[in-house]
Design a protein around this motif. Structure first.
Motif, PDB file in Angstrom:
ATOM      1  N   VAL A 327       0.865  -1.183   0.000  1.00  0.00           N
ATOM      2  CA  VAL A 327       0.000   0.000   0.000  1.00  0.00           C
ATOM      3  C   VAL A 327       0.895   1.225   0.000  1.00  0.00           C
ATOM      4  O   VAL A 327       1.809   1.338   0.825  1.00  0.00           O
ATOM      5  CB  VAL A 327      -0.930   0.016   1.236  1.00  0.00           C
ATOM      6  CG1 VAL A 327      -1.711   1.329   1.301  1.00  0.00           C
ATOM      7  CG2 VAL A 327      -1.895  -1.165   1.195  1.00  0.00           C
ATOM      8  N   ARG A 328       0.664   2.142  -0.944  1.00  0.00           N
ATOM      9  CA  ARG A 328       1.367   3.426  -0.981  1.00  0.00           C
ATOM     10  C   ARG A 328       0.340   4.542  -0.870  1.00  0.00           C
ATOM     11  O   ARG A 328      -0.711   4.487  -1.528  1.00  0.00           O
ATOM     12  CB  ARG A 328       2.132   3.596  -2.296  1.00  0.00           C
ATOM     13  CG  ARG A 328       2.963   2.402  -2.716  1.00  0.00           C
ATOM     14  CD  ARG A 328       4.265   2.335  -1.973  1.00  0.00           C
ATOM     15  NE  ARG A 328       5.124   1.294  -2.518  1.00  0.00           N
ATOM     16  CZ  ARG A 328       5.773   0.411  -1.770  1.00  0.00           C
ATOM     17  NH1 ARG A 328       5.688   0.452  -0.458  1.00  0.00           N
ATOM     18  NH2 ARG A 328       6.534  -0.507  -2.314  1.00  0.00           N
ATOM     19  N   LEU A 329       0.637   5.534  -0.047  1.00  0.00           N
ATOM     20  CA  LEU A 329      -0.250   6.667   0.137  1.00  0.00           C
ATOM     21  C   LEU A 329       0.525   7.930  -0.207  1.00  0.00           C
ATOM     22  O   LEU A 329       1.250   8.483   0.617  1.00  0.00           O
ATOM     23  CB  LEU A 329      -0.768   6.705   1.583  1.00  0.00           C
ATOM     24  CG  LEU A 329      -1.533   5.437   2.018  1.00  0.00           C
ATOM     25  CD1 LEU A 329      -1.860   5.492   3.509  1.00  0.00           C
ATOM     26  CD2 LEU A 329      -2.804   5.257   1.199  1.00  0.00           C
ATOM     27  N   TRP A 330       0.388   8.374  -1.466  1.00  0.00           N
ATOM     28  CA  TRP A 330       1.181   9.490  -1.973  1.00  0.00           C
ATOM     29  C   TRP A 330       0.504  10.814  -1.644  1.00  0.00           C
ATOM     30  O   TRP A 330      -0.694  11.000  -1.882  1.00  0.00           O
ATOM     31  CB  TRP A 330       1.359   9.363  -3.488  1.00  0.00           C
ATOM     32  CG  TRP A 330       2.044   8.102  -3.904  1.00  0.00           C
ATOM     33  CD1 TRP A 330       1.463   6.970  -4.408  1.00  0.00           C
ATOM     34  CD2 TRP A 330       3.441   7.828  -3.850  1.00  0.00           C
ATOM     35  NE1 TRP A 330       2.415   6.010  -4.656  1.00  0.00           N
ATOM     36  CE2 TRP A 330       3.640   6.505  -4.330  1.00  0.00           C
ATOM     37  CE3 TRP A 330       4.552   8.572  -3.437  1.00  0.00           C
ATOM     38  CZ2 TRP A 330       4.891   5.918  -4.420  1.00  0.00           C
ATOM     39  CZ3 TRP A 330       5.810   7.983  -3.524  1.00  0.00           C
ATOM     40  CH2 TRP A 330       5.965   6.675  -4.009  1.00  0.00           C
ATOM     41  N   GLY A 331       1.283  11.743  -1.086  1.00  0.00           N
ATOM     42  CA  GLY A 331       0.711  13.041  -0.746  1.00  0.00           C
ATOM     43  C   GLY A 331       1.745  14.030  -0.266  1.00  0.00           C
ATOM     44  O   GLY A 331       2.954  13.742  -0.273  1.00  0.00           O
ATOM     45  N   GLU A 332       1.285  15.217   0.142  1.00  0.00           N
ATOM     46  CA  GLU A 332       2.175  16.269   0.616  1.00  0.00           C
ATOM     47  C   GLU A 332       2.122  16.370   2.132  1.00  0.00           C
ATOM     48  O   GLU A 332       1.052  16.276   2.739  1.00  0.00           O
ATOM     49  CB  GLU A 332       1.782  17.623   0.018  1.00  0.00           C
ATOM     50  CG  GLU A 332       1.772  17.660  -1.494  1.00  0.00           C
ATOM     51  CD  GLU A 332       0.383  17.453  -2.066  1.00  0.00           C
ATOM     52  OE1 GLU A 332      -0.605  17.615  -1.320  1.00  0.00           O
ATOM     53  OE2 GLU A 332       0.285  17.093  -3.257  1.00  0.00           O
ATOM     54  N   VAL A 333       3.270  16.576   2.734  1.00  0.00           N
ATOM     55  CA  VAL A 333       3.355  16.811   4.178  1.00  0.00           C
ATOM     56  C   VAL A 333       2.858  18.224   4.456  1.00  0.00           C
ATOM     57  O   VAL A 333       3.215  19.165   3.745  1.00  0.00           O
ATOM     58  CB  VAL A 333       4.807  16.655   4.668  1.00  0.00           C
ATOM     59  CG1 VAL A 333       4.891  16.851   6.174  1.00  0.00           C
ATOM     60  CG2 VAL A 333       5.360  15.290   4.266  1.00  0.00           C
ATOM     61  N   VAL A 334       2.035  18.387   5.496  1.00  0.00           N
ATOM     62  CA  VAL A 334       1.546  19.730   5.829  1.00  0.00           C
ATOM     63  C   VAL A 334       2.713  20.561   6.364  1.00  0.00           C
ATOM     64  O   VAL A 334       3.648  20.036   6.971  1.00  0.00           O
ATOM     65  CB  VAL A 334       0.393  19.666   6.848  1.00  0.00           C
ATOM     66  CG1 VAL A 334      -0.771  18.862   6.297  1.00  0.00           C
ATOM     67  CG2 VAL A 334       0.850  19.087   8.170  1.00  0.00           C
ATOM     68  N   PRO A 335       2.709  21.897   6.137  1.00  0.00           N
ATOM     69  CA  PRO A 335       3.860  22.736   6.507  1.00  0.00           C
ATOM     70  C   PRO A 335       4.289  22.617   7.963  1.00  0.00           C
ATOM     71  O   PRO A 335       5.485  22.566   8.259  1.00  0.00           O
ATOM     72  CB  PRO A 335       3.376  24.151   6.169  1.00  0.00           C
ATOM     73  CG  PRO A 335       2.381  23.947   5.065  1.00  0.00           C
ATOM     74  CD  PRO A 335       1.690  22.661   5.392  1.00  0.00           C
ATOM     75  N   SER A 336       3.330  22.560   8.883  1.00  0.00           N
ATOM     76  CA  SER A 336       3.710  22.473  10.295  1.00  0.00           C
ATOM     77  C   SER A 336       4.446  21.174  10.599  1.00  0.00           C
ATOM     78  O   SER A 336       5.355  21.139  11.424  1.00  0.00           O
ATOM     79  CB  SER A 336       2.467  22.587  11.186  1.00  0.00           C
ATOM     80  OG  SER A 336       1.551  21.531  10.906  1.00  0.00           O
ATOM     81  N   GLU A 337       4.084  20.083   9.899  1.00  0.00           N
ATOM     82  CA  GLU A 337       4.763  18.809  10.091  1.00  0.00           C
ATOM     83  C   GLU A 337       6.156  18.825   9.477  1.00  0.00           C
ATOM     84  O   GLU A 337       7.089  18.234  10.012  1.00  0.00           O
ATOM     85  CB  GLU A 337       3.937  17.675   9.480  1.00  0.00           C
ATOM     86  CG  GLU A 337       2.758  17.265  10.329  1.00  0.00           C
ATOM     87  CD  GLU A 337       3.187  16.526  11.585  1.00  0.00           C
ATOM     88  OE1 GLU A 337       3.892  15.514  11.480  1.00  0.00           O
ATOM     89  OE2 GLU A 337       2.807  16.975  12.670  1.00  0.00           O
ATOM     90  N   ARG A 338       6.316  19.486   8.335  1.00  0.00           N
ATOM     91  CA  ARG A 338       7.637  19.626   7.736  1.00  0.00           C
ATOM     92  C   ARG A 338       8.582  20.324   8.702  1.00  0.00           C
ATOM     93  O   ARG A 338       9.730  19.921   8.896  1.00  0.00           O
ATOM     94  CB  ARG A 338       7.561  20.417   6.422  1.00  0.00           C
ATOM     95  CG  ARG A 338       6.912  19.670   5.285  1.00  0.00           C
ATOM     96  CD  ARG A 338       7.296  20.288   3.955  1.00  0.00           C
ATOM     97  NE  ARG A 338       6.910  21.684   3.860  1.00  0.00           N
ATOM     98  CZ  ARG A 338       5.768  22.120   3.353  1.00  0.00           C
ATOM     99  NH1 ARG A 338       4.885  21.252   2.903  1.00  0.00           N
ATOM    100  NH2 ARG A 338       5.503  23.402   3.276  1.00  0.00           N
ATOM    101  N   LYS A 339       8.077  21.385   9.317  1.00  0.00           N
ATOM    102  CA  LYS A 339       8.895  22.137  10.264  1.00  0.00           C
ATOM    103  C   LYS A 339       9.231  21.285  11.477  1.00  0.00           C
ATOM    104  O   LYS A 339      10.388  21.230  11.918  1.00  0.00           O
ATOM    105  CB  LYS A 339       8.155  23.406  10.677  1.00  0.00           C
ATOM    106  CG  LYS A 339       8.943  24.341  11.575  1.00  0.00           C
ATOM    107  CD  LYS A 339       8.163  25.626  11.797  1.00  0.00           C
ATOM    108  CE  LYS A 339       8.925  26.597  12.690  1.00  0.00           C
ATOM    109  NZ  LYS A 339       8.198  27.868  12.879  1.00  0.00           N
TER     110      LYS A 339
END
Length: 404
Positions: A327-339
């Motif tokens: 299973v792959r779940l492709w998406g973008e990390v939210v900015p607060s999580e990136r930080k």
């Protein structure tokens, strides 16, 4: 929830650890002092050790493990391992299965965090900061020797010392992945992958093979390298719950039934939850990501997510039962999580690696020492002001959605 079917009770729970040294994640045995009887690469074979007595080769009885010759001089044997995924180590298992009269008397385990891709010779340089995480400890033969580790730093390599010599079947380095923000392009990643710190937390069933294989970063090699449940007689579904590596917005969903030709799941549905702790499988916090959708056997499927919203957990329902390889779940990390991920990584670096990172970012020696000693830093407070550290600040805080 959109669907009203009953979700089974949880049956298969997993520890919050992964084997950071696993070959599934790309771990490698770089060098050893000796491997006269058993090859060093056996240490990281993902499957349990096996042994057939009386099977001899040119070097003696063939063993499934790393075994050195009998020492007739002072010293001890050692092996260097590069972790497949760097992270904080919580425990080490020195497995001596089938080694009864030829296992080491004691062992010691050290770890280091280094930049780049050092050679074995470079790793043994006096400048490398090797940190003892398991002091010299007695081993028992033909069994698992688990040692808990309390050091909270992020490591990239481990060194196992065996005193004075002998055989070890497997080495497992359990821990939690701490992702290097420089490896994230800020666009799209597999939010479920073990490589990034994702985890299968629980599943309804793992009768044949475990759901913990669903988020391995590689492709399945055969039908045993996936999730297969027993045959349900009540219409199902089975389910697996994922903790994402970082909170993110899922755009595409990949369901791979490779090698499952006659026992693949017939349909799947996926739900996401944006919560701090994992909801129960039947909790109202779950929102639809993929409506109940038909699958084909032995096929890689890619679907668009039905809705775009931040998720920290995902539930996969498999109808009527489970036969899925990946299973792959492709998406973008939210900015607060990136930080948060950037600061989590920087705070966990061993001191010499932190200084190397700061030097690469352009910090002068005095500023680098001051900043390294000021850790842990809070994402809310931000990095210590220094005009030479714009590159590092951008990397840690994900400026403009990027780390680099």
């Amino acid at each position: 929830m959109a669907d009203t079917y009953a979700v089974p009770e949880r049956q298969e729970d997993f520890a919050s650890e992964v084997d950071l040294a696993s070959r599934w994640l790309g771990g490698s045995v770089l060098a050893a002092s000796d491997e006269s009887f058993g090859e060093k690469e056996n240490l990281l074979v993902p499957t349990p050790a096996a042994f057939v007595p009386g099977n001899y080769g040119h070097r003696g009885e063939i063993v499934d493990g790393w075994e050195t010759k009998r020492r007739r001089e002072p010293g001890h044997d050692w092996v260097l391992v590069r972790l497949g995924a760097a992270g904080t180590i919580t425990a080490v298992d020195v497995d001596t299965s089938f080694f009864t009269g030829n296992f080491p008397a004691t062992c010691r385990i050290e770890a280091c965090g280094v930049e780049g891709y050092p050679s074995p010779r470079e790793l043994q340089d006096a400048e490398v900061e090797w940190i003892e995480i398991v002091p010299r400890s007695a081993l028992k033969g033909d069994g698992h020797n688990r040692f808990d580790v309390s050091d909270g730093r992020r490591f990239t390599h481990v060194r196992l010392s065996a005193f004075p010599d002998g055989g070890i079947a497997r080495l497992r380095v359990f821990g939690r992945v701490v992702i290097d923000p420089r490896t994230i392009d800020g666009i799209t990643i597999d939010l479920a992958s073990q490589d990034h710190g994702g985890q299968v937390v629980t599943s309804s069933d793992g009768f044949y093979t475990s759901a913990s294989m669903l988020n391995r970063p590689d492709k399945a090699r055969n039908m045993g390298d996936g999730w297969e449940t027993r045959r349900r007689r009540d219409g199902g579904p089975d389910h697996a719950l994922f903790r994402l590596a970082m909170r993110g917005t899922i755009r595409k969903i990949e369901i791979d039934t490779a090698h499952f030709k006659y026992n693949a799941s017939a349909e799947v549905a996926l739900f996401g939850a944006n919560t701090e702790t994992m909801p129960a499988a039947d909790a109202p916090e779950w929102r639809p990501l993929l409506a109940r959708t038909r699958l084909q056997p032995d096929t890689r499927h890619v679907f668009e997510a039905a809705d775009a919203f931040p998720c920290s957990f995902v539930r996969l329902d498999a109808f009527p039962d489970g036969g899925i390889s990946r299973v792959r779940l492709w998406g973008e990390v939210v900015p607060s999580e990136r930080k948060a991920a950037g600061y989590r990584w920087f705070n966990a670096l061993p001191s010499k690696q932190a200084l190397a990172v700061l030097a690469e970012a352009g910090a002068a020696d005095e500023a680098a020492r001051r900043i390294a000693n000021a850790r842990p830093m809070s994402p809310d407070a931000g990095i210590i002001a220094d005009p030479t550290l714009a590159k590092l600040a951008k990397m840690l805080e994900g400026s403009n959605g990027e780390f680099s």
